[in-house]
Motif scaffolding. Structure first.
Motif, PDB file in Angstrom:
ATOM      1  N   TYR A  59       0.837  -1.187   0.000  1.00 13.14           N
ATOM      2  CA  TYR A  59       0.000   0.000   0.000  1.00 13.14           C
ATOM      3  C   TYR A  59       0.878   1.247   0.000  1.00 13.14           C
ATOM      4  O   TYR A  59       1.968   1.269   0.571  1.00 13.14           O
ATOM      5  CB  TYR A  59      -0.918   0.028   1.225  1.00 13.14           C
ATOM      6  CG  TYR A  59      -1.938  -1.083   1.253  1.00 13.14           C
ATOM      7  CD1 TYR A  59      -3.212  -0.880   0.729  1.00 13.14           C
ATOM      8  CD2 TYR A  59      -1.641  -2.329   1.796  1.00 13.14           C
ATOM      9  CE1 TYR A  59      -4.161  -1.897   0.752  1.00 13.14           C
ATOM     10  CE2 TYR A  59      -2.584  -3.352   1.817  1.00 13.14           C
ATOM     11  CZ  TYR A  59      -3.837  -3.115   1.294  1.00 13.14           C
ATOM     12  OH  TYR A  59      -4.760  -4.118   1.308  1.00 13.14           O
ATOM     13  N   ALA A  60       0.390   2.286  -0.677  1.00 12.85           N
ATOM     14  CA  ALA A  60       1.033   3.594  -0.675  1.00 12.85           C
ATOM     15  C   ALA A  60      -0.076   4.643  -0.621  1.00 12.85           C
ATOM     16  O   ALA A  60      -0.947   4.674  -1.508  1.00 12.85           O
ATOM     17  CB  ALA A  60       1.899   3.790  -1.918  1.00 12.85           C
ATOM     18  N   ASP A  61      -0.041   5.471   0.402  1.00 14.11           N
ATOM     19  CA  ASP A  61      -1.092   6.470   0.611  1.00 14.11           C
ATOM     20  C   ASP A  61      -2.464   5.801   0.690  1.00 14.11           C
ATOM     21  O   ASP A  61      -3.446   6.276   0.108  1.00 14.11           O
ATOM     22  CB  ASP A  61      -1.080   7.523  -0.503  1.00 14.11           C
ATOM     23  CG  ASP A  61       0.227   8.309  -0.541  1.00 14.11           C
ATOM     24  OD1 ASP A  61       0.829   8.469   0.528  1.00 14.11           O
ATOM     25  OD2 ASP A  61       0.633   8.724  -1.633  1.00 14.11           O
ATOM     26  N   ASP A  62      -2.493   4.679   1.403  1.00 16.51           N
ATOM     27  CA  ASP A  62      -3.725   3.929   1.632  1.00 16.51           C
ATOM     28  C   ASP A  62      -4.336   3.393   0.335  1.00 16.51           C
ATOM     29  O   ASP A  62      -5.529   3.128   0.257  1.00 16.51           O
ATOM     30  CB  ASP A  62      -4.757   4.799   2.354  1.00 16.51           C
ATOM     31  CG  ASP A  62      -5.805   3.936   3.075  1.00 16.51           C
ATOM     32  OD1 ASP A  62      -5.454   2.833   3.510  1.00 16.51           O
ATOM     33  OD2 ASP A  62      -6.968   4.375   3.181  1.00 16.51           O
TER      34      ASP A  62
END
Length: 561
Positions: free
Chosen positions: A379-382
């Motif tokens: 995940y990246a930035d949700d």
């Protein structure tokens, strides 16, 4: 006189006899069900006969490889080829599978977008006089039916089936006066091979170098634990008591799944070699790793229902299907979105995140680590991060409609040329397409009188016009200039939500519309979740002509619109 030396039989205690008699009487009553019990048992049969799990689409791990080949053939503008499939026998008699039908399914999955193959279904079987075969014979004899000759054909067989080529067994047992313990396990492996060839129908000769020969090991195995005990040291008049416990687990890899995997691999090889495309790019999938499905199953079982739904909401959000809150909550709106996704991915549309759906959702986000193990999604930035490698270059964008011209890669046409457009919807929904000719006239070309349904299947191409039908229409260029096509997809039908002229589908110019931007604006104003795309091309003319291009009927007996 009494003989004191005579042997007497031991007498059972009276209380034991009383308990035995009471148990016998109770069991006799228990096996006499009343009328209501019988009715309940019979009515329960209608429930018990139903399967315990929902059905799932049948396919091997190369199912996405077939879709990859389909997109590759579409990119190469491979023309539609008529192909025949011979019966695929099994001389070994070990595998009772419909291999021919599996091969037809593989060819169909490689033609959803490209329309590369059409199977000529004609095979005379004297032992199976089915309806189609009987009607075909009658119609052919009366000259009421015309069979198109296939250009190529596939032949082959399950070349061998060697039973138990690998076998390994181990067992261990311990026995004492009071206990017996045993442990055993075994693994058996059988080999199966499939050979397929591609041939030319005109000469009945097989192409050199266009063949496929692969084999696979189908394993069966099991393990068991047995524990037994018996009481010792009891008086002679007390009967001995014994206990035995056994636990066993067997695993049998299905022969049907193994044959389908070999068939899918052979179909990719044969078509790739015949079309001269880099088919190996569609086989080198990380999902083909032997442990992919097993790891997916472990993650699926570990996750709660809310976690599975949250993952599905995140993935469908990246596909543009779900615009709601990512909270893992159940709702009718999200179930509808899941069903729509399942239909577009050729999954069973059950509306819940089952294992089949979970595996497809994870496909674009699970990759291999440096240690050769599957790693969980990142995940990246949700937001979920797509895996950096493994997907082929022709993987479609799930948020856009594929729109291209059939039979050509350039966009420069001449006056009098016909136009056929391939539309590939990313998901199941409703499709509407409009054509603006060089004179500025705008007509709705999909749906149309020959293709009246607006409903389309996700990832399955639509040809406009459908040149496979005898009574289709033509789109011809008639004057120089720029021409355009605009296609839009919606989640629900547009009738009653936009001006009636935009959904009349009669192949006539729409007098109330002067630009495609006006059409797009009407769609957006309706607020039905529009996904749209456009395509333009240039028509070169040495001198202007008085008539503009228009859509007309190809059948001379039908009045032109």
């Amino acid at each position: 006189m009494k003989n004191n030396n005579s042997t007497k039989q031991p007498r059972r205690p009276r209380h034991l006899l009383a308990l035995s008699t009471l148990a016998l009487l109770m069991s006799g009553c228990a096996i006499q069900p009343n009328v209501s019990d019988r009715v309940n048992i019979i009515e329960q049969g209608t429930v018990e006969q139903a399967p315990l799990v929902t059905p799932s689409k049948s396919g091997s791990v190369l199912r996405e490889g077939l879709a990859c080949m389909d997109r590759m053939l579409a990119a190469e503008n491979t023309p539609t080829t008529l192909i025949a499939v011979k019966s695929i026998p099994d001389p070994s008699g070990l595998f009772s599978t419909g291999t021919k039908e599996m091969l037809i399914t593989a060819l169909s999955r490689m033609s959803r977008t490209s329309q590369a193959f059409r199977v000529v279904d004609y095979e005379v079987d004297a032992l199976r006089q089915d309806t189609v075969q009987t009607l075909t014979s009658l119609l052919l004899n009366n000259n009421q039916m015309e069979l198109r000759k296939p250009q190529i054909y596939i032949s082959g067989a399950i070349s061998f089936g060697d039973k138990t080529v690998v076998s390994k067994r181990q067992s261990l047992g311990i026995s004492t006066a009071a206990t017996d313990t045993g442990y055993s396990w075994d693994v058996l492996g059988s080999a199966v091979g499939l050979d397929l060839h591609l041939g030319d129908m005109n000469t009945r000769t097989l192409y050199s170098g266009i063949e496929s020969a692969n084999e696979l090991i189908v394993a069966t195995g099991g393990k068991a634990v047995e524990i037994g005990a018996k009481a010792t040291g009891l008086p002679k008049h007390i009967y001995r008591v014994g206990v035995q416990y056994e636990v066993a687990a067997d695993n049998n890899q299905g022969a049907g799944a193994a044959i389908r995997l070999l068939v899918d691999l052979a179909a990719i090889e044969l078509v790739g070699k015949w079309a001269k495309v880099p088919y190996w790019d569609c086989i080198d999938y990380e999902q083909n790793h032997p442990e992919f499905l097993r790891q997916m199953r472990a993650w699926f079982d570990e996750a709660s229902v809310a976690e599975r739904w949250t993952l599905a909401q995140r993935v469908l959000q990246t596909h543009g299907i779900w615009n709601g809150t990512v909270d893992g909550a159940d709702s009718p709106a999200f179930r509808k979105a899941v069903t729509q996704y399942q239909a577009s991915q050729d999954l069973t549309p059950v509306g819940v995140v089952n294992f089949e759906t979970y595996t497809r959702l994870m496909r674009s986000f699970v990759g291999m680590s440096a240690e050769g193990k599957l790693r969980k999604p990142e995940y990246a930035d949700d937001k979920l991060v797509a895996r950096p490698s493994g997907l082929p270059a022709n993987e479609p964008d799930p948020r856009s409609i594929g729109l291209s011209m059939v039979g050509r890669k350039d966009r420069d046409l001449k006056v009098g040329e016909s136009i056929v457009v391939r539309v590939v919807p990313p998901r199941t929904g409703y499709l509407y397409c409009y054509y603006q000719d060089a004179g500025g006239s705008i007509s709705q070309i999909y749906p149309n009188p020959m293709q009246p349904s607006a409903t389309v299947q996700g990832r399955t191409s639509v040809l406009i016009p459908d040149i496979s039908k005898p009574n289709s229409f033509l789109i011809e260029t008639a004057r120089g200039g720029t021409e355009n096509m605009f296609c839009a997809m919606t989640a629900q039908p547009l009738k009653g939500q936009v001006p009636a002229a935009l959904t009349s589908a009669n192949l006539e110019p729409i007098k109330s519309v002067t630009s495609l931007a006006q059409v797009q604006g009407a769609f957006e104003q309706a607020g039905v979740g529009v996904m749209s795309t456009s395509l333009d091309w240039n028509v070169q003319a040495p001198e202007p002509t008085p008539a503009a291009g228009r859509a007309r009927n190809a059948n001379p007996n039908r009045p032109a619109k």
